[in-house]
Scaffold this motif. Structure first.
Motif, PDB file in Angstrom:
ATOM      1  N   PHE A 115      33.006   2.689  56.327  1.00  0.00           N
ATOM      2  CA  PHE A 115      34.329   2.334  55.836  1.00  0.00           C
ATOM      3  C   PHE A 115      35.188   3.572  55.631  1.00  0.00           C
ATOM      4  N   VAL A 116      34.503   4.720  55.454  1.00  0.00           N
ATOM      5  CA  VAL A 116      35.242   5.981  55.288  1.00  0.00           C
ATOM      6  C   VAL A 116      34.616   7.018  56.228  1.00  0.00           C
ATOM      7  N   PRO A 117      35.439   7.930  56.768  1.00  0.00           N
ATOM      8  CA  PRO A 117      34.917   8.908  57.726  1.00  0.00           C
ATOM      9  C   PRO A 117      33.791   9.756  57.130  1.00  0.00           C
ATOM     10  N   SER A 118      34.019  10.320  55.930  1.00  0.00           N
ATOM     11  CA  SER A 118      32.962  11.067  55.234  1.00  0.00           C
ATOM     12  C   SER A 118      33.366  11.136  53.771  1.00  0.00           C
ATOM     13  N   LYS A 119      32.378  11.391  52.900  1.00  0.00           N
ATOM     14  CA  LYS A 119      32.686  11.428  51.467  1.00  0.00           C
ATOM     15  C   LYS A 119      33.661  12.565  51.158  1.00  0.00           C
ATOM     16  N   ARG A 120      33.464  13.666  51.888  1.00  0.00           N
ATOM     17  CA  ARG A 120      34.339  14.815  51.663  1.00  0.00           C
ATOM     18  C   ARG A 120      35.785  14.493  52.007  1.00  0.00           C
ATOM     19  N   GLU A 121      35.942  13.827  53.142  1.00  0.00           N
ATOM     20  CA  GLU A 121      37.302  13.472  53.561  1.00  0.00           C
ATOM     21  C   GLU A 121      37.895  12.428  52.597  1.00  0.00           C
ATOM     22  N   TYR A 122      37.030  11.522  52.130  1.00  0.00           N
ATOM     23  CA  TYR A 122      37.494  10.506  51.181  1.00  0.00           C
ATOM     24  C   TYR A 122      38.051  11.176  49.924  1.00  0.00           C
ATOM     25  N   PHE A 123      37.296  12.146  49.396  1.00  0.00           N
ATOM     26  CA  PHE A 123      37.775  12.836  48.193  1.00  0.00           C
ATOM     27  C   PHE A 123      39.093  13.559  48.478  1.00  0.00           C
ATOM     28  N   HIS A 124      39.160  14.154  49.643  1.00  0.00           N
ATOM     29  CA  HIS A 124      40.365  14.903  49.996  1.00  0.00           C
ATOM     30  C   HIS A 124      41.614  13.998  49.962  1.00  0.00           C
ATOM     31  N   PHE A 125      41.496  12.804  50.521  1.00  0.00           N
ATOM     32  CA  PHE A 125      42.682  11.936  50.584  1.00  0.00           C
ATOM     33  C   PHE A 125      42.806  10.976  49.400  1.00  0.00           C
ATOM     34  N   HIS A 126      41.688  10.502  48.877  1.00  0.00           N
ATOM     35  CA  HIS A 126      41.760   9.434  47.862  1.00  0.00           C
ATOM     36  C   HIS A 126      41.086   9.753  46.540  1.00  0.00           C
ATOM     37  N   GLY A 127      40.382  10.865  46.445  1.00  0.00           N
ATOM     38  CA  GLY A 127      39.736  11.216  45.178  1.00  0.00           C
ATOM     39  C   GLY A 127      40.766  11.762  44.196  1.00  0.00           C
ATOM     40  N   LEU A 128      40.558  11.475  42.907  1.00  0.00           N
ATOM     41  CA  LEU A 128      41.529  11.932  41.916  1.00  0.00           C
ATOM     42  C   LEU A 128      41.184  13.325  41.406  1.00  0.00           C
ATOM     43  N   ASP A 129      42.119  14.244  41.638  1.00  0.00           N
ATOM     44  CA  ASP A 129      41.999  15.591  41.070  1.00  0.00           C
ATOM     45  C   ASP A 129      43.338  15.913  40.395  1.00  0.00           C
ATOM     46  N   ARG A 130      43.471  17.104  39.865  1.00  0.00           N
ATOM     47  CA  ARG A 130      44.708  17.429  39.115  1.00  0.00           C
ATOM     48  C   ARG A 130      45.953  17.347  40.002  1.00  0.00           C
ATOM     49  N   THR A 131      45.805  17.766  41.265  1.00  0.00           N
ATOM     50  CA  THR A 131      46.986  17.751  42.142  1.00  0.00           C
ATOM     51  C   THR A 131      47.489  16.325  42.314  1.00  0.00           C
ATOM     52  N   LYS A 132      46.560  15.398  42.563  1.00  0.00           N
ATOM     53  CA  LYS A 132      47.020  14.019  42.791  1.00  0.00           C
ATOM     54  C   LYS A 132      47.482  13.376  41.489  1.00  0.00           C
ATOM     55  N   LEU A 133      46.808  13.699  40.373  1.00  0.00           N
ATOM     56  CA  LEU A 133      47.228  13.111  39.100  1.00  0.00           C
ATOM     57  C   LEU A 133      48.668  13.532  38.755  1.00  0.00           C
ATOM     58  N   HIS A 174      38.077   4.472  34.486  1.00  0.00           N
ATOM     59  CA  HIS A 174      37.073   4.234  35.530  1.00  0.00           C
ATOM     60  C   HIS A 174      36.032   3.302  34.907  1.00  0.00           C
ATOM     61  N   PRO A 175      35.666   2.203  35.582  1.00  0.00           N
ATOM     62  CA  PRO A 175      34.720   1.276  34.950  1.00  0.00           C
ATOM     63  C   PRO A 175      33.294   1.809  34.902  1.00  0.00           C
ATOM     64  N   GLY A 176      32.995   2.853  35.666  1.00  0.00           N
ATOM     65  CA  GLY A 176      31.640   3.393  35.722  1.00  0.00           C
ATOM     66  C   GLY A 176      30.740   2.479  36.532  1.00  0.00           C
ATOM     67  N   PRO A 177      29.659   2.976  37.074  1.00  0.00           N
ATOM     68  CA  PRO A 177      29.278   4.374  37.070  1.00  0.00           C
ATOM     69  C   PRO A 177      30.142   5.181  38.049  1.00  0.00           C
ATOM     70  N   MET A 178      30.351   6.458  37.719  1.00  0.00           N
ATOM     71  CA  MET A 178      31.250   7.270  38.551  1.00  0.00           C
ATOM     72  C   MET A 178      30.494   8.005  39.641  1.00  0.00           C
ATOM     73  N   ASN A 179      31.115   8.141  40.787  1.00  0.00           N
ATOM     74  CA  ASN A 179      30.630   9.074  41.805  1.00  0.00           C
ATOM     75  C   ASN A 179      31.488  10.317  41.646  1.00  0.00           C
ATOM     76  N   ARG A 180      30.999  11.273  40.884  1.00  0.00           N
ATOM     77  CA  ARG A 180      31.790  12.487  40.651  1.00  0.00           C
ATOM     78  C   ARG A 180      31.939  13.251  41.960  1.00  0.00           C
ATOM     79  N   GLY A 181      33.123  13.750  42.195  1.00  0.00           N
ATOM     80  CA  GLY A 181      33.359  14.527  43.420  1.00  0.00           C
ATOM     81  C   GLY A 181      33.591  13.638  44.638  1.00  0.00           C
ATOM     82  N   ILE A 182      33.519  12.316  44.462  1.00  0.00           N
ATOM     83  CA  ILE A 182      33.827  11.416  45.593  1.00  0.00           C
ATOM     84  C   ILE A 182      35.133  10.663  45.289  1.00  0.00           C
TER      85      ILE A 182
END
Ligand code: ASP
Length: 387
Positions: free
Chosen positions: A308-326, A337-345
């Motif tokens: 469903f996603v090209p790779s976890k790394r790419e997923y984080f890059h486009f859709h993962g929440l970090d300070r820049t996107k927030l 986040h309802p948990g459990p979290m995939n940190r870094g994904i």
């Protein structure tokens, strides 16, 4: 129990004068008035301002004198099951949320009422793994005085080929009062509710619904936004397709007047999303614009059969929440986040662990109180049917 009513009416002279004296919006005071309780974080403020009216309150004045209200706007809570948000009307939801709030205040005081479910049995039946939901129900049941049994499905006869309905018949013969069910198939708790003579609570069924999560999320929001969620803008982001949390939250938040947006890549959005009554975005920059809250969802790899996603790394890059996107959201926006979290994904640890931003720990804490409220309401409705 309406102690909030008597404080508002008898001390401050009604909703509007109280709003003026306490420097709050009239809708916030009205919320306390209807719930019958005042959230604990406002007690000090109310005590202070009541002095100007020659009333010297103490924290004891904020405890209900009898059991919590079982109705909202004079509409009694009579539901026997909690299967999906669709089964509830707004007054039911208000009753549940105010009961949850009541238990949240009491749990801070560590003085739960163990007589509410005394003599009742709660069975946890989890066909899918869970840590927080199962433990949350277990604690909620115990804090209200119920006998709680958690069935280890992995080691039970279910694994030996017993069907869901056989299990239901066996459990029913043990006469539980409340059955909390999590199952990988949508509709399993509803089917069980037709076969057993106790209340059934859906703790997550397939991709269909997770009503108690939606209720605890709504209560967490009310706490974070001073009781006033009307007009908030929330982005629910990530793996919407596989998420029962998203489905239940969209329904409940729409009912509460919150503006909901969904943000995710097209492959992780359901095909019928245009019928959900929300705006849909594919990129975080436009999706998060002007949002008060960003709710991230777990990438549910266990429900994905293909890529469903090209790779976890790419997923984080486009859709993962970090300070820049927030930073695309409103300044001071909160994160859930309802948990459990995939940190870094789907979320960076930096955001998840920042107490000024993240409401994730509050969601867990509120979850126990909200589930106490749900168990209380259902048990009360059962007693009404029996009497
Ligand atoms: N705990 C939630 C659920 O059971 C969310 C998740 O698993 O990602 O649906």
């Amino acid at each position: 129990m309406a102690y909030a009513k008597s404080i508002i009416d008898d001390i401050f002279g009604g909703i509007r004068p109280a709003a003026r004296a306490l420097d709050k919006s009239a809708s916030t005071i009205q919320g306390w008035y209807e719930a019958g309780t005042i959230p604990q974080k406002h007690w000090e403020d109310v005590i202070e301002h009541a002095k100007a009216f020659d009333h010297y309150l103490t924290p004891d004045d904020f405890f209900p004198v009898s059991s919590p209200a079982m109705s909202s706007h004079g509409y009694p809570f009579e539901k026997l099951h909690c299967l999906t948000i669709d089964d509830f009307h707004r007054p039911d939801i208000e009753t549940l949320l105010s009961l949850g709030e009541h238990y949240l205040d009491l749990s801070v005081q560590k003085s739960p009422d163990r007589s509410v479910l005394r003599g009742k049995t709660l069975v946890n039946l989890f066909f899918e793994n869970s840590t927080r939901t199962e433990k949350s129900f277990e604690l909620a049941g115990k804090r209200l005085g119920a006998d709680v049994i958690s069935m280890q499905v992995a080691s039970s006869s279910v694994k030996k080929g017993e069907t869901l309905l056989d299990t239901a018949t066996t459990l029913n013969a043990m006469n539980p009062d409340l059955l909390v069910v999590r199952h990988g198939s949508s509709g399993a708790p509803a089917l069980l509710s037709q076969k057993v003579s106790c209340s059934v609570i859906n703790a997550g069924d397939g991709m269909h619904a997770h009503p108690t999560q939606a209720l605890l999320d709504a209560l967490t929001l009310r706490q974070a936004f001073d009781g006033d969620t009307d007009g908030l803008r929330i982005a629910i982001c990530g793996d919407i397709l596989h998420s029962r949390v998203a489905r239940s939250n969209v329904k409940l938040l729409n009912m509460l007047g919150v503006e909901v947006r969904l943000v995710g890549p097209p492959t992780l959005l359901p095909t019928d999303v245009d019928r959900w009554g929300v705006d849909v975005f594919h990129d975080m920059k436009t999706g998060l614009k002007g949002c008060d809250v960003v709710m991230m969802l777990r990438l549910q790899l266990e429900r994905m059969s293909g890529a469903f996603v090209p790779s976890k790394r790419e997923y984080f890059h486009f859709h993962g929440l970090d300070r820049t996107k927030l930073a695309y959201a409103k300044t001071g926006a909160k994160v859930m986040h309802p948990g459990p979290m995939n940190r870094g994904i789907e979320i960076s640890s930096d955001i998840a662990d920042d107490p000024d931003i993240s409401l994730i720990t509050q969601q867990v804490e509120t979850g126990v109180a909200m589930r106490m409220g749900i168990l209380h309401a259902l048990s009360n409705a059962q007693d009404g049917v029996r009497s």
